[in-house]
Each structure stands twice: as structure tokens, then as C-alpha cells.
Design a protein around this motif. Structure first.
Motif, PDB file in Angstrom:
ATOM      1  N   ASN A  11       9.297  38.206 -44.290  1.00 51.52           N
ATOM      2  CA  ASN A  11       8.013  38.974 -44.989  1.00 51.52           C
ATOM      3  C   ASN A  11       7.861  39.503 -46.123  1.00 51.52           C
ATOM      4  N   GLY A  12       7.038  38.408 -47.103  1.00 50.28           N
ATOM      5  CA  GLY A  12       6.117  39.197 -48.441  1.00 50.28           C
ATOM      6  C   GLY A  12       7.507  39.746 -49.991  1.00 50.28           C
ATOM      7  N   LEU A  13       7.802  38.157 -49.665  1.00 54.86           N
ATOM      8  CA  LEU A  13       9.413  38.724 -50.186  1.00 54.86           C
ATOM      9  C   LEU A  13       9.309  37.968 -51.714  1.00 54.86           C
ATOM     10  N   SER A  14       9.412  38.901 -52.872  1.00 58.69           N
ATOM     11  CA  SER A  14       8.866  38.466 -54.028  1.00 58.69           C
ATOM     12  C   SER A  14      10.589  39.017 -54.890  1.00 58.69           C
ATOM     13  N   HIS A  21       8.473  35.485 -62.255  1.00 64.21           N
ATOM     14  CA  HIS A  21       8.670  35.431 -60.871  1.00 64.21           C
ATOM     15  C   HIS A  21       9.563  34.401 -60.443  1.00 64.21           C
ATOM     16  N   ALA A  22      10.794  34.481 -59.805  1.00 64.08           N
ATOM     17  CA  ALA A  22      11.545  33.570 -59.587  1.00 64.08           C
ATOM     18  C   ALA A  22      10.863  32.885 -57.769  1.00 64.08           C
ATOM     19  N   ILE A  23      10.676  34.124 -57.031  1.00 64.57           N
ATOM     20  CA  ILE A  23      10.008  33.940 -55.489  1.00 64.57           C
ATOM     21  C   ILE A  23       8.668  34.500 -55.876  1.00 64.57           C
ATOM     22  N   GLU A  24       7.724  35.193 -54.894  1.00 61.43           N
ATOM     23  CA  GLU A  24       6.458  35.551 -54.836  1.00 61.43           C
ATOM     24  C   GLU A  24       5.738  35.759 -53.772  1.00 61.43           C
ATOM     25  N   ASP A  25       5.767  36.181 -53.208  1.00 59.51           N
ATOM     26  CA  ASP A  25       5.515  36.583 -51.545  1.00 59.51           C
ATOM     27  C   ASP A  25       5.051  36.061 -51.103  1.00 59.51           C
ATOM     28  N   ALA A  59      16.279  41.084 -53.107  1.00 55.53           N
ATOM     29  CA  ALA A  59      14.950  41.182 -53.196  1.00 55.53           C
ATOM     30  C   ALA A  59      14.572  41.917 -54.154  1.00 55.53           C
ATOM     31  N   ASN A  60      12.752  42.235 -54.832  1.00 60.59           N
ATOM     32  CA  ASN A  60      12.441  43.413 -55.628  1.00 60.59           C
ATOM     33  C   ASN A  60      11.308  43.670 -54.599  1.00 60.59           C
ATOM     34  N   SER A  61      11.246  43.090 -53.199  1.00 63.61           N
ATOM     35  CA  SER A  61       9.666  43.868 -52.772  1.00 63.61           C
ATOM     36  C   SER A  61      10.001  42.673 -51.022  1.00 63.61           C
ATOM     37  N   GLY A  62       9.703  42.974 -50.230  1.00 61.86           N
ATOM     38  CA  GLY A  62       9.712  42.327 -48.855  1.00 61.86           C
ATOM     39  C   GLY A  62      10.497  42.519 -47.903  1.00 61.86           C
ATOM     40  N   SER A  63      10.793  41.827 -46.688  1.00 61.99           N
ATOM     41  CA  SER A  63      11.875  42.007 -45.778  1.00 61.99           C
ATOM     42  C   SER A  63      12.452  40.725 -44.844  1.00 61.99           C
ATOM     43  N   VAL A  64      13.383  41.004 -45.184  1.00 65.40           N
ATOM     44  CA  VAL A  64      14.062  40.250 -44.111  1.00 65.40           C
ATOM     45  C   VAL A  64      14.625  40.105 -42.482  1.00 65.40           C
ATOM     46  N   ASN A  65      14.363  39.798 -42.100  1.00 64.22           N
ATOM     47  CA  ASN A  65      14.863  40.687 -40.662  1.00 64.22           C
ATOM     48  C   ASN A  65      15.035  39.422 -39.497  1.00 64.22           C
ATOM     49  N   ILE A  66      16.632  39.917 -39.444  1.00 62.73           N
ATOM     50  CA  ILE A  66      17.640  37.949 -38.780  1.00 62.73           C
ATOM     51  C   ILE A  66      18.464  38.703 -36.910  1.00 62.73           C
TER      52      ILE A  66
END
Length: 243
Positions: A11-14, A21-25, A59-66
């Protein structure tokens, strides 16, 4: 085809490097029993996304749920559910295949009483039954790739993440690794990061296209290829002709 068991929720990885930016949202999910192809041109953000999911970089922002565990709040539990094969193989050439898999199994906390059985099973699944006493440095690139996959599945994780798994292989080796991935998909959900269109067409259920750090497509392959669409035409349209 609808899936109801989410194993990975992004969710919302940046991720930024200075002003770039390498990746955004970036947001997507991976479901049980699914092979997801993360497709994009070189430099699109595929490897960055994979490394964040695996907890290699933050990440600078966002979440990862495994599998119900946040990669930041519960990294050990989250990573236990992942097997990761980076593009640069994490191999030790001066070890034999058996020594390396033993080392990998110990790192993953596999109990002593089941360790040998796990290694034997892992070698069988990856077609390495006759390579146990061979030095890794003496193996062909295709077999080194198999050893890399073997270390990723040694602890039987529900999720396998493969970054450019057939890069640099000859056509025969590519077919063998693709067949191995199909076989593994019976027991694992798989994310394959690649820039090779035929890779996705050959083995994936679903395709996610990333371009310039943004998700531009997330669709099941059968739906995408219905009618007159081709993966190549869709990809070229979404990436402005990148290859």
C-alpha cells in the motif's frame, strides 16, 4: 479468476533517492496460488519494489504486509514467509551444493531433525539430485540458477520472489527454469520480476506493469489477451515504446 486469500498487501510504497523517485505510490496484492509477473523496462522500479517487499531496503513511505505481518513491525515473521532470489545470485562458489543448502537451511532456522530431509526434498524439486558434492563455481549458469531457487524455497515459504530468474540463460536453460517455476507454483505463490514479455506470457496468471516508478496496469493475463490485444502492444502503449 478471483482470489480470496491475500498473502502480500502493498500500500502506497514510495522510494526516493534525493529528488528522483524510484517508485511512487505503488499498491497491489498477491493472492494464494498465483503467479504474478511484474513487468517493466529496465530502470522502471521492479527491483526496488522487490527489495522493499523482502525487507532488503526501506521505503520512504507506504506499507508491506506479508502473510499478516508488517515488514517493519515484525520483520522476522514477515521474512519467514518469503523466499527471495535476487538478480545477482547469493551463492558461494567454493561451497558444494550440499554445503550451501545446509548453510541456507541453518540460516532459516530449520530444525536439526528435519534438516537433511528438507535438503533432499529441495534438491529433488529443483533437479539437483546429482549435484550435491559438486562445487557451485563449477556448475553451469542454469544449474547455479537452480541452486539459487533452492535456497529460496529451502524453508518452504508460501511466497517466492524471483528477480530476473532467466537472465543470461541459454534457450534450453530458460525452458527448464520456466518448467521449474510452473512446478513450484503448485505449492507457492510466485512473483516474477522481469522485462521479458515472453516470460510473463509463458507462465504468469496475472501481469502488473510498472513504468517510471508507477503501476500502469494490473490485470489477469487471460482478460488482457482477450480479443485483439497482445501483451506486446499493450506493453509498448503503456511504456511509450520502451523495450
Amino acid at each position: 479468476m478471483k482470489k480470496d486469500n491475500t498473502l502480500i498487501s502493498i500500500n502506497g510504497l514510495s522510494k526516493f533517492y534525493g529528488q528522483k523517485h524510484a517508485i511512487e505510490d505503488v499498491s497491489f496484492a498477491v493472492h494464494q496460488g498465483e503467479i504474478l509477473g511484474l513487468l517493466g523496462p529496465n530502470g522502471a522500479g521492479k527491483s526496488t519494489t522487490m527489495q522493499i517487499i523482502c525487507g532488503v531496503i526501506a521505503a520512504n513511505s507506504g506499507s508491506v504486509n506479508i502473510a499478516g505481518h508488517d515488514i517493519i513491525d515484525a520483520p522476522k515473521q514477515a521474512k519467514q514467509n518469503i523466499g527471495f532470489l535476487p538478480e545477482q545470485l547469493p551463492l558461494y562458489g567454493d561451497l558444494t551444493v550440499d554445503e550451501y543448502l545446509f548453510y541456507s537451511a541453518k540460516l532459516r532456522g530449520i530444525k536439526k531433525q528435519s534438516l537433511n530431509d528438507q535438503i533432499i526434498s529441495c534438491k529433488r524439486r529443483c533437479g539437483l539430485e546429482n549435484t550435491g558434492t559438486r562445487l557451485i563455481q563449477n556448475l553451469s549458469k542454469g544449474y547455479k540458477q537452480r541452486v539459487g531457487i533452492a535456497q529460496a524455497i529451502i524453508h518452504m515459504p508460501p511466497i517466492i520472489i524471483l528477480d530476473e530468474p532467466t537472465s543470461g540463460l541459454d534457450p534450453k536453460q530458460i525452458l527448464e527454469i520456466r518448467e521449474l517455476m510452473r512446478e513450484l507454483s503448485k505449492d507457492h505463490s510466485i512473483i516474477i520480476s522481469t522485462h521479458i514479455l515472453s516470460e510473463v506470457e509463458a507462465i504468469c496468471d496475472r501481469v502488473l506493469v510498472i513504468n517510471e516508478g508507477n503501476i500502469v496496469l494490473d490485470q489477469y493475463l487471460k482478460e488482457l489477451l482477450a480479443g485483439d490485444n497482445s501483451l506486446e502492444s499493450v506493453f509498448l502503449h503503456l511504456t511509450g515504446g520502451s523495450s
